[in-house]
Design a protein around this motif. Structure first.
Motif, short mmCIF file in Angstrom:
data_model
loop_
_atom_site.label_atom_id
_atom_site.label_comp_id
_atom_site.label_asym_id
_atom_site.label_seq_id
_atom_site.Cartn_x
_atom_site.Cartn_y
_atom_site.Cartn_z
N MET A 188 0.82 -1.20 0.00
CA MET A 188 0.00 0.00 0.00
C MET A 188 0.86 1.26 0.00
O MET A 188 1.88 1.31 0.71
CB MET A 188 -0.92 0.01 1.22
N PRO A 189 0.48 2.28 -0.77
CA PRO A 189 1.24 3.53 -0.78
C PRO A 189 1.26 4.18 0.60
O PRO A 189 0.33 4.05 1.38
CB PRO A 189 0.48 4.40 -1.79
N SER A 190 2.35 4.88 0.89
CA SER A 190 2.47 5.61 2.15
C SER A 190 3.29 6.87 1.92
O SER A 190 4.03 6.95 0.93
CB SER A 190 3.13 4.73 3.22
N PRO A 191 3.17 7.87 2.80
CA PRO A 191 3.90 9.13 2.63
C PRO A 191 5.41 8.91 2.54
O PRO A 191 5.99 8.16 3.33
CB PRO A 191 3.53 9.92 3.89
N GLY A 192 6.04 9.53 1.56
CA GLY A 192 7.48 9.46 1.43
C GLY A 192 8.02 8.21 0.76
O GLY A 192 9.23 8.04 0.64
N ARG A 193 7.12 7.31 0.33
CA ARG A 193 7.59 6.09 -0.31
C ARG A 193 7.41 6.19 -1.82
O ARG A 193 6.31 6.45 -2.30
CB ARG A 193 6.81 4.88 0.23
N GLY A 194 8.46 6.02 -2.54
CA GLY A 194 8.41 6.07 -3.99
C GLY A 194 8.76 4.73 -4.60
O GLY A 194 9.06 3.76 -3.91
N GLY A 195 8.73 4.66 -5.92
CA GLY A 195 9.08 3.43 -6.62
C GLY A 195 7.92 2.47 -6.70
O GLY A 195 6.83 2.70 -6.18
N GLN A 196 8.15 1.35 -7.33
CA GLN A 196 7.12 0.34 -7.53
C GLN A 196 6.91 -0.46 -6.26
O GLN A 196 7.86 -0.90 -5.61
CB GLN A 196 7.51 -0.59 -8.69
N LEU A 197 5.65 -0.68 -5.91
CA LEU A 197 5.31 -1.43 -4.72
C LEU A 197 5.25 -2.92 -5.03
O LEU A 197 4.81 -3.32 -6.12
CB LEU A 197 3.96 -0.95 -4.17
N PRO A 198 5.67 -3.75 -4.08
CA PRO A 198 5.66 -5.20 -4.35
C PRO A 198 4.24 -5.76 -4.40
O PRO A 198 3.32 -5.20 -3.81
CB PRO A 198 6.44 -5.77 -3.17
N GLN A 199 4.09 -6.87 -5.09
CA GLN A 199 2.84 -7.62 -5.12
C GLN A 199 3.14 -9.07 -5.45
O GLN A 199 4.17 -9.39 -6.03
CB GLN A 199 1.85 -7.04 -6.10
N GLN A 200 2.24 -9.95 -5.02
CA GLN A 200 2.40 -11.36 -5.31
C GLN A 200 1.05 -12.05 -5.28
O GLN A 200 0.10 -11.59 -4.63
CB GLN A 200 3.35 -12.03 -4.31
N ALA A 201 0.94 -13.16 -5.98
CA ALA A 201 -0.28 -13.94 -5.99
C ALA A 201 -0.44 -14.69 -4.68
O ALA A 201 0.54 -15.10 -4.05
CB ALA A 201 -0.26 -14.93 -7.17
N VAL A 202 -1.69 -14.85 -4.26
CA VAL A 202 -2.02 -15.60 -3.05
C VAL A 202 -2.95 -16.74 -3.45
O VAL A 202 -3.93 -16.52 -4.18
CB VAL A 202 -2.70 -14.69 -2.01
N VAL A 203 -2.67 -17.93 -2.97
CA VAL A 203 -3.41 -19.13 -3.39
C VAL A 203 -4.34 -19.58 -2.26
O VAL A 203 -3.89 -19.91 -1.15
CB VAL A 203 -2.46 -20.27 -3.77
N PHE A 204 -5.66 -19.59 -2.55
CA PHE A 204 -6.65 -20.11 -1.62
C PHE A 204 -7.01 -21.54 -2.00
O PHE A 204 -7.08 -21.88 -3.19
CB PHE A 204 -7.91 -19.25 -1.64
N GLY A 205 -7.26 -22.37 -1.00
CA GLY A 205 -7.66 -23.74 -1.27
C GLY A 205 -8.32 -24.38 -0.07
O GLY A 205 -8.30 -23.84 1.05
N ASP A 206 -8.91 -25.56 -0.30
CA ASP A 206 -9.60 -26.30 0.76
C ASP A 206 -9.09 -27.73 0.80
O ASP A 206 -9.86 -28.68 0.91
CB ASP A 206 -11.12 -26.26 0.49
N ALA A 207 -7.77 -27.88 0.68
CA ALA A 207 -7.17 -29.22 0.62
C ALA A 207 -6.40 -29.56 1.88
O ALA A 207 -5.65 -30.56 1.91
CB ALA A 207 -6.24 -29.31 -0.59
N GLY A 208 -6.55 -28.76 2.94
CA GLY A 208 -5.82 -29.03 4.18
C GLY A 208 -4.36 -28.65 4.11
O GLY A 208 -3.56 -29.12 4.93
N LEU A 209 -4.00 -27.78 3.17
CA LEU A 209 -2.62 -27.33 3.00
C LEU A 209 -2.53 -25.81 3.10
O LEU A 209 -3.54 -25.12 3.03
CB LEU A 209 -2.08 -27.79 1.62
N GLN A 210 -1.30 -25.30 3.27
CA GLN A 210 -1.05 -23.86 3.29
C GLN A 210 -1.97 -23.12 4.27
O GLN A 210 -2.62 -22.14 3.95
CB GLN A 210 -1.23 -23.29 1.89
N GLY A 211 -2.04 -23.64 5.50
CA GLY A 211 -2.82 -22.99 6.54
C GLY A 211 -4.26 -23.44 6.62
O GLY A 211 -4.98 -23.04 7.56
N ASP A 212 -4.75 -24.26 5.67
CA ASP A 212 -6.13 -24.73 5.72
C ASP A 212 -6.28 -25.78 6.82
O ASP A 212 -5.55 -26.78 6.86
CB ASP A 212 -6.51 -25.34 4.37
N ALA A 213 -7.21 -25.54 7.74
CA ALA A 213 -7.32 -26.38 8.94
C ALA A 213 -7.86 -27.76 8.63
O ALA A 213 -7.41 -28.76 9.20
CB ALA A 213 -8.20 -25.69 9.97
N ARG A 214 -8.84 -27.84 7.71
CA ARG A 214 -9.45 -29.14 7.42
C ARG A 214 -9.87 -29.20 5.97
O ARG A 214 -10.54 -28.28 5.46
CB ARG A 214 -10.66 -29.38 8.32
#
Length: 415
Positions: A188-214
């Protein structure tokens, strides 16, 4: 080195003439004043005193409100007296309430307070949940679909991660199947920060992986670990935007988190407990690499697991091995009567960074039990209220307000 010259004393003859002239002048002044007084033009004793004190500060008194100690005018009508009595009675009650409230609220120091005063900070590591109608891309809401979301935390220290969850249901509470068509994390932009801001894809799933509880429960989850991607050196707010498709509708949801890659200090050993001056103190060693003002909070439970107190630290620490002192105030223990031993848990803190954004650098979070105290007798702790120069000053000032109002009420109810 020659000393300073001392002024010569006047000759005896000159001194005698001066004394004689002073006596004559004084006598003439007394004679003139006596003549003025006998002519009736001299000031009375009251006038003289008034003139002498004409520069003294006098507290203003509201119109119709006699000053404390002033005798009521015999000409005051019963209606006027009743009106003033009503005004001063209300003022007296307000002054008493202010004094009592301040005294009650400052029985304990700021750094050792009942947890009931900070209910929102009792369990800081529980997921933040939200339950709302589906929000569409045009800014509207669809009340026929309910979206339940959660995030495991809002603030992330260096190396920490966060888990997001999404579930959907209809009005009757039945689960509604959905698809996450797009999810990405954006700096997110903020005061005094220039240049390109980072971004990345986030993967949602329901397979019990990557933080999925069940797996297969209809709740889709995603894990974001900033240190393992383009956000590794990013300091500030991150927004995760999620687009959904369900029941022929499209919607979106946003999660906000704050990441702090800087590690200004690290915990450096076990807690040491000491009973001093009628209170229990918990000392937590910390190795400070960045000096500055540190704010730390810890939660205290009794032996049954009942939340008892919020302990806080707010002070400047220099670089090197330091001690963070958490205070369990004696009177707080005497009043709450907890069962021992006590458990210190869920300690978090940060370095305050003034006049900049972001305004903090987080310490490593200590989740769960941090320290279990010894068993003590409550009689070993002080029952005295907290005192300080500021508290004494405020109590005295509020006490004067009560005395003033009480004096006016006494005068107005007197003969």
């Amino acid at each position: 080195m020659p000393s300073k010259a001392t002024p010569a004393a006047p000759a005896p003859a000159a001194a005698g003439w001066r004394a004689w002239l002073a006596c004559i002048a004084g006598g003439l002044a007394v004679l003139a004043g006596l003549t003025w007084w006998l002519d009736g033009d001299g000031p009375t004793a009251v006038q003289a005193a008034t003139a002498k004190d004409s520069t003294a500060a006098v507290a203003p008194t509201p119109t119709g409100w006699p000053a404390l100690g002033q005798t009521q005018s015999p000409a005051m009508s019963p209606d006027e007296r009743a009106k003033q009595l009503a005004v001063w009675t209300e003022r007296l009650e307000r002054a008493k309430h202010t004094l009592a409230s301040y005294r009650e609220g400052t029985r304990y120091p700021f750094e050792s307070r009942p947890i009931s005063e900070h209910a929102d900070q009792t369990y800081p590591n529980r997921p933040v949940a939200e339950d709302s109608a589906l929000r569409t891309e045009d800014g509207q809401t669809d009340p026929t679909i309910n979206v339940k979301t959660s995030q495991s935390r809002v603030f992330m220290a260096a190396g920490e991660s966060v888990v997001f969850t999404i579930a959907a249901s209809d009005r009757s509470g039945q689960p509604v199947a959905f698809t996450v068509t797009q999810a990405r994390a954006l700096g997110m932009p903020s005061p005094g920060r220039g240049g390109q801001l980072p971004q990345q894809a986030v993967v949602f799933g329901d397979a019990g992986l990557q933080g999925d509880a069940r797996a297969g429960d209809g709740v889709q989850s995603a894990l974001l670990a900033p240190a393992q991607g383009p956000f590794a050196q990013y300091d500030g707010a991150i927004r995760v935007e999620v687009k959904l498709k369900l029941a022929g509708r499209e919607g979106l949801h946003g999660f906000d988190v704050y990441y702090s890659p800087e590690q200004p200090a690290v915990w450096a050993g076990p807690v040491r407990e000491v009973v001093e001056r009628g209170s229990l103190y918990l000392y937590m060693p910390v190795q400070v690499s960045t000096p500055g003002r540190y704010l730390v909070s810890g939660r205290l439970d009794d032996a049954s697991g009942k939340p008892l107190a919020l302990l806080s630290f707010n002070d400047v620490l220099p670089a090197g091995l330091q001690q963070i002192k958490l205070t369990v105030f004696g009177k707080l223990l005497r009043d709450l009567k907890p069962s021992f031993p006590l458990t210190l848990r869920d300690v978090d803190g940060y370095l305050l960074k003034e006049n900049t954004h972001p305004d903090r650098a987080l310490l490593p979070r200590l989740m769960g039990t941090v320290h279990v105290s010894k068993a003590y007798s409550l009689n070993g702790f002080s029952a005295d209220e907290w005192t300080s120069e500021e508290r004494d000053r405020y109590l005295a000032e509020y006490g004067r307000d009560v005395d003033l109002a009480q004096g006016q009420v006494d005068q107005l109810t007197g003969p």
